[in-house]
Enzyme design. Structure first.
Site, PDB file in Angstrom:
ATOM      1  N   LYS A  68      -8.689   3.431  -0.756  1.00  0.00           N
ATOM      2  CA  LYS A  68      -8.639   4.379   0.484  1.00  0.00           C
ATOM      3  C   LYS A  68      -7.577   5.304   0.482  1.00  0.00           C
ATOM      4  O   LYS A  68      -6.434   5.155  -0.202  1.00  0.00           O
ATOM      5  CB  LYS A  68      -8.699   3.289   1.864  1.00  0.00           C
ATOM      6  CG  LYS A  68      -9.612   2.263   1.598  1.00  0.00           C
ATOM      7  CD  LYS A  68      -9.392   1.343   2.843  1.00  0.00           C
ATOM      8  CE  LYS A  68      -9.819   0.085   2.680  1.00  0.00           C
ATOM      9  NZ  LYS A  68      -8.970  -0.966   1.824  1.00  0.00           N
ATOM     10  N   ILE A  79      -1.993   2.335   0.246  1.00  0.00           N
ATOM     11  CA  ILE A  79      -0.854   1.976   1.019  1.00  0.00           C
ATOM     12  C   ILE A  79      -0.703   0.529   1.014  1.00  0.00           C
ATOM     13  O   ILE A  79       0.093  -0.087   1.417  1.00  0.00           O
ATOM     14  CB  ILE A  79      -1.408   2.286   2.658  1.00  0.00           C
ATOM     15  CG1 ILE A  79      -0.170   2.119   3.484  1.00  0.00           C
ATOM     16  CG2 ILE A  79      -2.570   1.257   3.318  1.00  0.00           C
ATOM     17  CD1 ILE A  79      -0.299   2.801   5.023  1.00  0.00           C
ATOM     18  N   TYR A  80      -1.631  -0.311   0.306  1.00  0.00           N
ATOM     19  CA  TYR A  80      -1.437  -1.731   0.166  1.00  0.00           C
ATOM     20  C   TYR A  80      -0.221  -1.544  -0.828  1.00  0.00           C
ATOM     21  O   TYR A  80      -0.130  -1.651  -2.085  1.00  0.00           O
ATOM     22  CB  TYR A  80      -2.498  -2.290  -0.300  1.00  0.00           C
ATOM     23  CG  TYR A  80      -3.837  -2.208   0.562  1.00  0.00           C
ATOM     24  CD1 TYR A  80      -3.658  -2.128   2.168  1.00  0.00           C
ATOM     25  CD2 TYR A  80      -4.882  -2.676   0.247  1.00  0.00           C
ATOM     26  CE1 TYR A  80      -4.739  -2.193   2.644  1.00  0.00           C
ATOM     27  CE2 TYR A  80      -6.105  -2.748   0.999  1.00  0.00           C
ATOM     28  CZ  TYR A  80      -5.778  -2.541   2.161  1.00  0.00           C
ATOM     29  OH  TYR A  80      -7.199  -2.513   3.241  1.00  0.00           O
ATOM     30  N   SER A  81       0.910  -2.373  -0.250  1.00  0.00           N
ATOM     31  CA  SER A  81       2.149  -2.528  -0.856  1.00  0.00           C
ATOM     32  C   SER A  81       2.695  -1.334  -1.620  1.00  0.00           C
ATOM     33  O   SER A  81       3.138  -1.207  -2.750  1.00  0.00           O
ATOM     34  CB  SER A  81       2.128  -4.029  -1.911  1.00  0.00           C
ATOM     35  OG  SER A  81       1.880  -5.013  -1.401  1.00  0.00           O
ATOM     36  N   HIS A  82       2.308  -0.266  -0.815  1.00  0.00           N
ATOM     37  CA  HIS A  82       2.769   0.994  -1.369  1.00  0.00           C
ATOM     38  C   HIS A  82       2.454   1.274  -2.987  1.00  0.00           C
ATOM     39  O   HIS A  82       3.096   1.987  -3.718  1.00  0.00           O
ATOM     40  CB  HIS A  82       4.278   1.249  -1.255  1.00  0.00           C
ATOM     41  CG  HIS A  82       4.862   2.684  -0.924  1.00  0.00           C
ATOM     42  ND1 HIS A  82       4.318   3.183   0.036  1.00  0.00           N
ATOM     43  CD2 HIS A  82       5.399   3.521  -1.950  1.00  0.00           C
ATOM     44  CE1 HIS A  82       4.920   4.595   0.096  1.00  0.00           C
ATOM     45  NE2 HIS A  82       5.457   4.734  -1.144  1.00  0.00           N
TER      46      HIS A  82
END
Length: 325
Positions: A84, A57-60
């Site tokens: 994750k 999910i970090y910066s998609h």
């Protein structure tokens, strides 16, 4: 660099983990510079760091892609890559959560972005109330059995939830969580009243996130001064830190740092590194200077009296309204 085994496993990880949430261009506080991010990974590797943490999910997915590119010219067997799964990756059905479908689909998507054949540590980012833990564990066990994942970990949940997950894995003969990412630092010590005693009892590795309390423990803030530094300091994540007891902790950190000829960052990280329950704090530097500052924590030797003084202002209480990373 110092190394340790992650929890009860034989996996050797550096005592500092490089967090890659800053990699990408999703928010103003991120590095917003792919080449600088890659250079930071290279500097970490040069310093002996072999443990890297990111999330889909970090910066998609951009963070994973940058990390994959940065590690592409290094020996994969010496690198420990953690990512994750849980958060929303697309709109519509099955776009998030810990269902068998989402976990397996996202594991393979992470492999593509990381440009690797396997993930060393695959972590559930949050607890999923909508999916039975049995289904989640079955999916994670499948990924381990098929060679996609080496170990599984968890992050940020109530102790009863984590205990349920460990018990279910033992009962079903599934893959057991070997690590827990928890918000833990000198001013955010609520996990001492929640999941940390369970981790100690079950020999689960602890990988603290936000070890510097979003920058508060670096000493860059002053009482009554500007809060406009780095990550948006007026959001809920930071606002909860500007309390009198937290300022008292920071006063103690600064005093110890001055006496030791160290920085507040180094004292704060040394406190974590000296905890018998902590394996590897996740540092999230935005510059090579920030990374060098963090590495200096290994040169700080805190006495028992120092630790008592740093801890004195706060009595840990579990608060379910915890932060997010």
């Amino acid at each position: 660099m110092e190394y340790t085994r992650l929890g009860s496993t034989g996996l050797e990880v550096s005592r500092l983990c490089l967090g890659c949430m800053n990699f990408g261009s999703g928010e103003p506080w991120m590095m917003n510079d792919r080449e600088a991010s890659i250079a930071l990974v290279e500097r970490a590797l040069d310093a002996g760091i072999n443990f890297f943490d990111t999330a889909n999910i970090y910066s998609h997915g951009e963070s994973e892609a940058i990390l994959g590119e940065a590690l592409s010219s290094y020996d994969r067997e010496e690198c420990v890559i953690a990512t994750k799964v849980y958060g929303p990756m697309f709109d519509g059905p099955n776009g998030q959560g810990l269902s068998r479908k989402h976990i397996i689909d996202q594991a393979h998507a992470s492999l593509d972005r990381l440009d690797t054949d396997y993930i060393d540590l695959y972590q559930i980012h949050r607890w999923d109330d909508e999916t039975p833990i049995e289904e989640t564990l079955a999916a994670l066990t499948h990924l381990v059995e098929t060679g996609v994942v080496r170990y599984v970990g968890a992050s940020t949940m109530a102790a009863w939830q984590f205990a349920k997950a460990l018990f279910t894995a033992d009962r079903e003969g599934g893959e057991r969580f070997v690590s827990m990412q928890a918000e833990y630092n000198l001013v955010d010590r609520h996990e001492e009243a929640n999941v940390l005693p369970l981790c100690r009892d079950q020999d689960v590795g602890v990988v603290p996130w936000s070890p510097l309390a979003g920058g508060f423990l670096t000493g860059k803030y002053e009482r009554g001064g500007s809060r406009e530094h780095g990550r948006a300091a007026d959001d809920e994540f930071m606002d909860k830190r500007f309390t009198e007891e937290n300022w008292a902790v920071l006063d103690a950190v600064r005093d110890v740092a001055e006496r030791e000829g160290a920085t507040p960052t180094q004292v704060s990280l040394a406190w974590l590194l000296g905890s018998d329950v902590v394996d590897a704090p996740i540092v999230g530097p935005r510059t090579e200077e920030h990374l060098a500052d963090a590495l200096g924590a290994f040169d700080v030797d805190l006495s028992a009296a120092d630790r008592d003084r740093l801890q004195a202002p706060i009595t840990p209480v579990w608060n379910p309204d915890i932060g997010d990373t």
